[in-house]
Design a protein around this motif. Structure first.
Motif, PDB file in Angstrom:
ATOM      1  N   ASP A  99       3.933 115.892 -50.359  1.00 29.98           N
ATOM      2  CA  ASP A  99       3.134 114.733 -50.767  1.00 29.98           C
ATOM      3  C   ASP A  99       3.966 113.496 -51.084  1.00 29.98           C
ATOM      4  OD1 ASP A  99       0.997 116.437 -50.544  1.00 29.98           O
ATOM      5  OD2 ASP A  99       0.641 116.619 -52.696  1.00 29.98           O
ATOM      6  N   VAL A 100       5.300 113.604 -50.987  1.00 25.52           N
ATOM      7  CA  VAL A 100       6.185 112.491 -51.339  1.00 25.52           C
ATOM      8  C   VAL A 100       6.569 111.724 -50.081  1.00 25.52           C
ATOM      9  CG1 VAL A 100       8.426 111.862 -52.322  1.00 25.52           C
ATOM     10  CG2 VAL A 100       7.065 113.694 -53.367  1.00 25.52           C
ATOM     11  N   GLU A 101       6.211 110.437 -50.066  1.00 26.75           N
ATOM     12  CA  GLU A 101       6.548 109.587 -48.931  1.00 26.75           C
ATOM     13  C   GLU A 101       7.891 108.895 -49.118  1.00 26.75           C
ATOM     14  OE1 GLU A 101       4.757 105.494 -47.323  1.00 26.75           O
ATOM     15  OE2 GLU A 101       3.399 107.208 -47.162  1.00 26.75           O
ATOM     16  N   SER A 102       8.164 108.434 -50.360  1.00 29.30           N
ATOM     17  CA  SER A 102       9.444 107.772 -50.624  1.00 29.30           C
ATOM     18  C   SER A 102       9.819 107.916 -52.093  1.00 29.30           C
ATOM     19  CB  SER A 102       9.381 106.288 -50.254  1.00 29.30           C
ATOM     20  OG  SER A 102       8.506 105.596 -51.120  1.00 29.30           O
ATOM     21  N   VAL A 103      11.131 107.831 -52.336  1.00 29.10           N
ATOM     22  CA  VAL A 103      11.681 107.870 -53.691  1.00 29.10           C
ATOM     23  C   VAL A 103      12.700 106.740 -53.769  1.00 29.10           C
ATOM     24  CG1 VAL A 103      12.954 109.206 -55.392  1.00 29.10           C
ATOM     25  CG2 VAL A 103      11.419 110.376 -53.808  1.00 29.10           C
ATOM     26  N   ALA A 104      12.552 105.881 -54.774  1.00 31.55           N
ATOM     27  CA  ALA A 104      13.463 104.745 -54.893  1.00 31.55           C
ATOM     28  C   ALA A 104      13.608 104.333 -56.350  1.00 31.55           C
ATOM     29  CB  ALA A 104      12.931 103.570 -54.080  1.00 31.55           C
ATOM     30  N   VAL A 105      14.680 103.608 -56.629  1.00 29.20           N
ATOM     31  CA  VAL A 105      14.886 103.028 -57.956  1.00 29.20           C
ATOM     32  C   VAL A 105      14.261 101.645 -57.943  1.00 29.20           C
ATOM     33  CG1 VAL A 105      16.609 102.165 -59.570  1.00 29.20           C
ATOM     34  CG2 VAL A 105      16.988 104.315 -58.374  1.00 29.20           C
ATOM     35  N   ALA A 106      13.502 101.336 -58.985  1.00 28.91           N
ATOM     36  CA  ALA A 106      12.858 100.025 -59.076  1.00 28.91           C
ATOM     37  C   ALA A 106      12.896  99.535 -60.515  1.00 28.91           C
ATOM     38  CB  ALA A 106      11.418 100.113 -58.589  1.00 28.91           C
ATOM     39  N   GLU A 107      12.771  98.239 -60.650  1.00 25.62           N
ATOM     40  CA  GLU A 107      12.711  97.641 -61.983  1.00 25.62           C
ATOM     41  C   GLU A 107      11.242  97.472 -62.354  1.00 25.62           C
ATOM     42  OE1 GLU A 107      13.659  93.305 -63.700  1.00 25.62           O
ATOM     43  OE2 GLU A 107      15.377  94.314 -62.768  1.00 25.62           O
ATOM     44  N   ARG A 108      10.895  97.909 -63.526  1.00 25.92           N
ATOM     45  CA  ARG A 108       9.519  97.796 -64.000  1.00 25.92           C
ATOM     46  C   ARG A 108       9.535  96.994 -65.286  1.00 25.92           C
ATOM     47  NH1 ARG A 108       5.211 102.637 -65.226  1.00 25.92           N
ATOM     48  NH2 ARG A 108       3.393 101.278 -65.309  1.00 25.92           N
ATOM     49  N   THR A 109       8.805  95.877 -65.303  1.00 24.04           N
ATOM     50  CA  THR A 109       8.763  95.031 -66.485  1.00 24.04           C
ATOM     51  C   THR A 109       7.344  94.951 -67.025  1.00 24.04           C
ATOM     52  OG1 THR A 109       8.458  93.053 -65.146  1.00 24.04           O
ATOM     53  CG2 THR A 109      10.714  93.620 -65.759  1.00 24.04           C
ATOM     54  N   SER A 110       7.266  94.785 -68.323  1.00 22.97           N
ATOM     55  CA  SER A 110       5.975  94.679 -68.990  1.00 22.97           C
ATOM     56  C   SER A 110       6.169  93.943 -70.300  1.00 22.97           C
ATOM     57  CB  SER A 110       5.406  96.073 -69.248  1.00 22.97           C
ATOM     58  OG  SER A 110       4.286  96.014 -70.081  1.00 22.97           O
ATOM     59  N   ARG A 111       5.434  92.878 -70.497  1.00 28.57           N
ATOM     60  CA  ARG A 111       5.466  92.112 -71.748  1.00 28.57           C
ATOM     61  C   ARG A 111       6.881  91.683 -72.157  1.00 28.57           C
ATOM     62  NH1 ARG A 111       1.820  96.568 -73.905  1.00 28.57           N
ATOM     63  NH2 ARG A 111      -0.217  95.924 -73.167  1.00 28.57           N
ATOM     64  N   GLY A 112       7.656  91.251 -71.195  1.00 20.20           N
ATOM     65  CA  GLY A 112       8.992  90.757 -71.496  1.00 20.20           C
ATOM     66  C   GLY A 112      10.063  91.830 -71.591  1.00 20.20           C
ATOM     67  N   ASN A 113       9.668  93.102 -71.591  1.00 16.61           N
ATOM     68  CA  ASN A 113      10.639  94.198 -71.627  1.00 16.61           C
ATOM     69  C   ASN A 113      10.708  94.814 -70.248  1.00 16.61           C
ATOM     70  OD1 ASN A 113      11.093  93.978 -74.427  1.00 16.61           O
ATOM     71  ND2 ASN A 113       9.190  95.049 -74.811  1.00 16.61           N
ATOM     72  N   GLY A 114      11.845  95.386 -69.946  1.00 14.48           N
ATOM     73  CA  GLY A 114      11.970  95.985 -68.639  1.00 14.48           C
ATOM     74  C   GLY A 114      12.895  97.181 -68.646  1.00 14.48           C
ATOM     75  N   ALA A 115      12.746  97.953 -67.588  1.00 14.98           N
ATOM     76  CA  ALA A 115      13.588  99.132 -67.433  1.00 14.98           C
ATOM     77  C   ALA A 115      13.726  99.444 -65.954  1.00 14.98           C
ATOM     78  CB  ALA A 115      12.976 100.323 -68.163  1.00 14.98           C
ATOM     79  N   HIS A 116      14.824 100.077 -65.611  1.00 13.69           N
ATOM     80  CA  HIS A 116      14.996 100.618 -64.266  1.00 13.69           C
ATOM     81  C   HIS A 116      14.454 102.034 -64.313  1.00 13.69           C
ATOM     82  CE1 HIS A 116      17.356  97.348 -62.683  1.00 13.69           C
ATOM     83  NE2 HIS A 116      18.050  97.352 -63.807  1.00 13.69           N
ATOM     84  N   ARG A 117      13.593 102.364 -63.347  1.00 15.96           N
ATOM     85  CA  ARG A 117      12.983 103.693 -63.321  1.00 15.96           C
ATOM     86  C   ARG A 117      12.954 104.193 -61.887  1.00 15.96           C
ATOM     87  NH1 ARG A 117       7.764 103.844 -66.750  1.00 15.96           N
ATOM     88  NH2 ARG A 117       8.128 106.044 -66.433  1.00 15.96           N
ATOM     89  N   VAL A 118      12.630 105.463 -61.728  1.00 10.10           N
ATOM     90  CA  VAL A 118      12.500 106.049 -60.401  1.00 10.10           C
ATOM     91  C   VAL A 118      11.023 106.022 -60.022  1.00 10.10           C
ATOM     92  CG1 VAL A 118      12.861 108.091 -58.986  1.00 10.10           C
ATOM     93  CG2 VAL A 118      14.521 107.506 -60.768  1.00 10.10           C
ATOM     94  N   ARG A 119      10.750 105.415 -58.855  1.00 13.60           N
ATOM     95  CA  ARG A 119       9.382 105.277 -58.373  1.00 13.60           C
ATOM     96  C   ARG A 119       9.184 106.200 -57.169  1.00 13.60           C
ATOM     97  NH1 ARG A 119       8.762  99.838 -56.101  1.00 13.60           N
ATOM     98  NH2 ARG A 119       9.680 100.856 -54.308  1.00 13.60           N
ATOM     99  N   VAL A 120       8.098 106.958 -57.208  1.00 12.42           N
ATOM    100  CA  VAL A 120       7.751 107.844 -56.097  1.00 12.42           C
ATOM    101  C   VAL A 120       6.452 107.335 -55.482  1.00 12.42           C
ATOM    102  CG1 VAL A 120       7.109 110.198 -55.450  1.00 12.42           C
ATOM    103  CG2 VAL A 120       8.852 109.823 -57.198  1.00 12.42           C
ATOM    104  N   ARG A 121       6.450 107.173 -54.171  1.00 16.98           N
ATOM    105  CA  ARG A 121       5.217 106.838 -53.459  1.00 16.98           C
ATOM    106  C   ARG A 121       4.735 108.103 -52.759  1.00 16.98           C
ATOM    107  NH1 ARG A 121       3.927 101.641 -54.131  1.00 16.98           N
ATOM    108  NH2 ARG A 121       5.571 100.121 -53.900  1.00 16.98           N
ATOM    109  N   THR A 122       3.449 108.378 -52.935  1.00 12.01           N
ATOM    110  CA  THR A 122       2.885 109.578 -52.321  1.00 12.01           C
ATOM    111  C   THR A 122       2.338 109.253 -50.937  1.00 12.01           C
ATOM    112  OG1 THR A 122       0.652 109.256 -53.191  1.00 12.01           O
ATOM    113  CG2 THR A 122       2.224 110.432 -54.609  1.00 12.01           C
ATOM    114  N   THR A 123       2.049 110.276 -50.163  1.00  8.98           N
ATOM    115  CA  THR A 123       1.493 110.090 -48.827  1.00  8.98           C
ATOM    116  C   THR A 123       0.088 109.500 -48.892  1.00  8.98           C
ATOM    117  OG1 THR A 123       0.751 112.384 -48.863  1.00  8.98           O
ATOM    118  CG2 THR A 123       2.848 111.937 -47.776  1.00  8.98           C
ATOM    119  N   ARG A 124      -0.538 109.557 -50.042  1.00  8.97           N
ATOM    120  CA  ARG A 124      -1.870 108.959 -50.221  1.00  8.97           C
ATOM    121  C   ARG A 124      -1.787 107.510 -50.700  1.00  8.97           C
ATOM    122  NH1 ARG A 124      -4.580 114.201 -53.042  1.00  8.97           N
ATOM    123  NH2 ARG A 124      -4.899 115.343 -51.105  1.00  8.97           N
ATOM    124  N   GLY A 125      -0.583 106.974 -50.824  1.00 15.57           N
ATOM    125  CA  GLY A 125      -0.408 105.579 -51.203  1.00 15.57           C
ATOM    126  C   GLY A 125      -0.330 105.315 -52.696  1.00 15.57           C
TER     127      GLY A 125
END
Length: 133
Positions: free
Chosen positions: A69-95
């Motif tokens: 069910d995993v289409e891709s795995v990548a490192v991405a930056e995720r920000t929210s309300r002025g704070n941010g973090a680098h996290r691992v993002r998984v995209r599934t075959t269902r989008g």
């Protein structure tokens, strides 16, 4: 560590308020005690990668993603309300996008923390590449 301080401060505040000694700091401690479960939930995130797929979660929620069910795995930056973090993002075959509970690193951190995060994230990405061969 911060969650532990909040919990101790909150319990102390509860005891003092129950004894009739109400101060601003006691009330603030009780408010921080209410935040402790959320802080601990973030602190105890875990991700396990094996031949079957990715198991990720925190005490308040878990998820399993089979490799099929995993289409891709990548490192991405995720920000929210002025704070941010680098996290691992998984995209599934269902989008759908799934952010793994761990590893993650705050944007404002030391070089050592960055290096440790990217080494862990790279192992997850390499494992995923190995399942596609």
């Amino acid at each position: 560590m911060f969650a532990l301080v909040c919990a101790v401060w909150g319990v102390t505040g509860l005891i003092r308020v129950s004894l009739g000694q109400v101060t601003f700091f006691d009330v603030l401690g009780i408010a921080l005690l209410a935040l402790s479960p959320f802080l601990l939930n973030v602190a105890f995130g875990k991700t396990v990668v094996d031949d079957a797929g990715i198991r990720t979660g925190r005490p308040l929620g878990r998820r399993f993603l089979p490799w099929a069910d995993v289409e891709s795995v990548a490192v991405a930056e995720r920000t929210s309300r002025g704070n941010g973090a680098h996290r691992v993002r998984v995209r599934t075959t269902r989008g759908r996008t799934v952010w793994l509970a761990a590893p993650y690193v705050e944007i404002r951190c030391t070089e050592q923390q960055y290096a440790r995060f990217f080494a862990q994230a790279d192992r997850i990405v390499q494992y995923w590449h190995g399942t596609r061969d």
